[in-house]
Design a protein around this motif. Sequence first.
Motif, mmCIF file in Angstrom:
data_model
loop_
_atom_site.group_PDB
_atom_site.id
_atom_site.type_symbol
_atom_site.label_atom_id
_atom_site.label_comp_id
_atom_site.label_asym_id
_atom_site.label_seq_id
_atom_site.Cartn_x
_atom_site.Cartn_y
_atom_site.Cartn_z
ATOM 1 N N THR A 89 -12.244 0.706 -4.904
ATOM 2 C CA THR A 89 -11.712 0.514 -3.563
ATOM 3 C C THR A 89 -12.279 -0.775 -2.983
ATOM 4 N N LEU A 90 -11.406 -1.675 -2.587
ATOM 5 C CA LEU A 90 -11.815 -2.996 -2.114
ATOM 6 C C LEU A 90 -11.830 -3.085 -0.596
ATOM 7 N N ASP A 91 -12.625 -4.000 -0.094
ATOM 8 C CA ASP A 91 -12.630 -4.359 1.327
ATOM 9 C C ASP A 91 -11.549 -5.420 1.512
ATOM 10 N N ILE A 92 -10.526 -5.119 2.293
ATOM 11 C CA ILE A 92 -9.394 -6.036 2.414
ATOM 12 C C ILE A 92 -9.796 -7.377 3.008
ATOM 13 N N PHE A 93 -10.735 -7.376 3.925
ATOM 14 C CA PHE A 93 -11.146 -8.642 4.533
ATOM 15 C C PHE A 93 -11.852 -9.527 3.505
ATOM 16 N N GLY B 251 -5.348 2.385 1.432
ATOM 17 C CA GLY B 251 -4.109 1.627 1.411
ATOM 18 C C GLY B 251 -3.984 0.867 0.109
ATOM 19 N N HIS B 252 -2.895 0.132 -0.034
ATOM 20 C CA HIS B 252 -2.677 -0.687 -1.226
ATOM 21 C C HIS B 252 -2.183 -2.066 -0.818
ATOM 22 N N PHE B 253 -2.599 -3.048 -1.567
ATOM 23 C CA PHE B 253 -2.354 -4.452 -1.256
ATOM 24 C C PHE B 253 -1.756 -5.136 -2.475
ATOM 25 N N ILE C 160 -7.316 -0.439 -1.414
ATOM 26 C CA ILE C 160 -8.198 -0.947 -0.358
ATOM 27 C C ILE C 160 -8.606 0.177 0.580
ATOM 28 N N ALA C 161 -9.748 -0.005 1.235
ATOM 29 C CA ALA C 161 -10.156 0.896 2.305
ATOM 30 C C ALA C 161 -9.397 0.475 3.562
#
Length: 240
Positions: A3-7, A168-170, A191-192
Motif C-alpha cells: 500500500t503506497l502513500d499517494i503523495f 484506493g487505486h492509482f 494506495i492508502a
Amino acid sequence: MKTLDIFEELKSNAYPGRGIIIGRSEDGKTAVTAYFIMGRSVNSRNRVFTATEDGIITEAADPAKLSDPHLIIYSPVRVLGNKTIVTNGDQTDTIYELMDKQQTFEQSLRTREYEDDAPNYTPRISGIMHIANSEYNYAMSILKSADGDPNCCERFTFTYSNPVGGVGHFIHTYMGDGNPLPSFEGEPKKIAMPDMDIDKLAEGLWNALNEDNKVSLFVRYIDIQTGKAESRIINKYSKN
C-alpha cells in the motif's frame, strides 16, 4: 500488494502524465476520485478544466496558442445515471454512449486503442464508479501498445467490488519522463486513501505534483448513501 502513500508516489515521479485515482474513504461513506493532467509542450500545458453539468471538459487556457486540439480537448468526467466515468481522453464519450446502449465498460473499450501519438503511443486509461442502493464498486482499464509496438493493443480491466474503506487505486499513463515516454506497467497501484476532506485532499495532491509539469486537477467525493457529489477543480493556468 504494498500500500503506497499517494503523495509520496506523486512526488517521486516528475512526469506520470495523466492519472486517475479511485477509492473509498476510511469511514466507508464516500466514493472518491481524482484526475490530473500534466504537460511538457506549450500545447499540452495550455489547458484548463472547466466544470460542466455532470463533470468537466478540457479547454484551451489561451485559444490563440492552441495548435492542435487532437488528444488535448475532451471530456475527462461524465455521469451516466448512477455511474461516473473518468478517463484521459475522448473514450469518455465512447464509454458513455455504448453503456447507454447496454454495453459494458469493458465491451465499450474494445472499440478503442491506445492514442495515435507515435512514438509514445500513450495508453488510454479509464475508470468507472457505480453507486446504487448504498452499494459501491469501481473498475479501471488500460489500453496500451505492446512495449511500444503499435501492432498489438494490450487490454487490461481491473474490477473492485465492495472496495475496502481507506483504500484506493492509482493508474497513470507514464512510468516517468523519457523520449519516447515509457508507458505505465502492471496493475493499478494500491494506495492508502487519505483521511481528509475534499479540500485537503485536493491541496495535497496538487502540491505533490511536479511544479513545472502539472496543469489541472479534479477531485470528486460522492456520498454512497445519497449519491450527492461534491467537486473541486484546480488549474495552474487562467483561462483568457
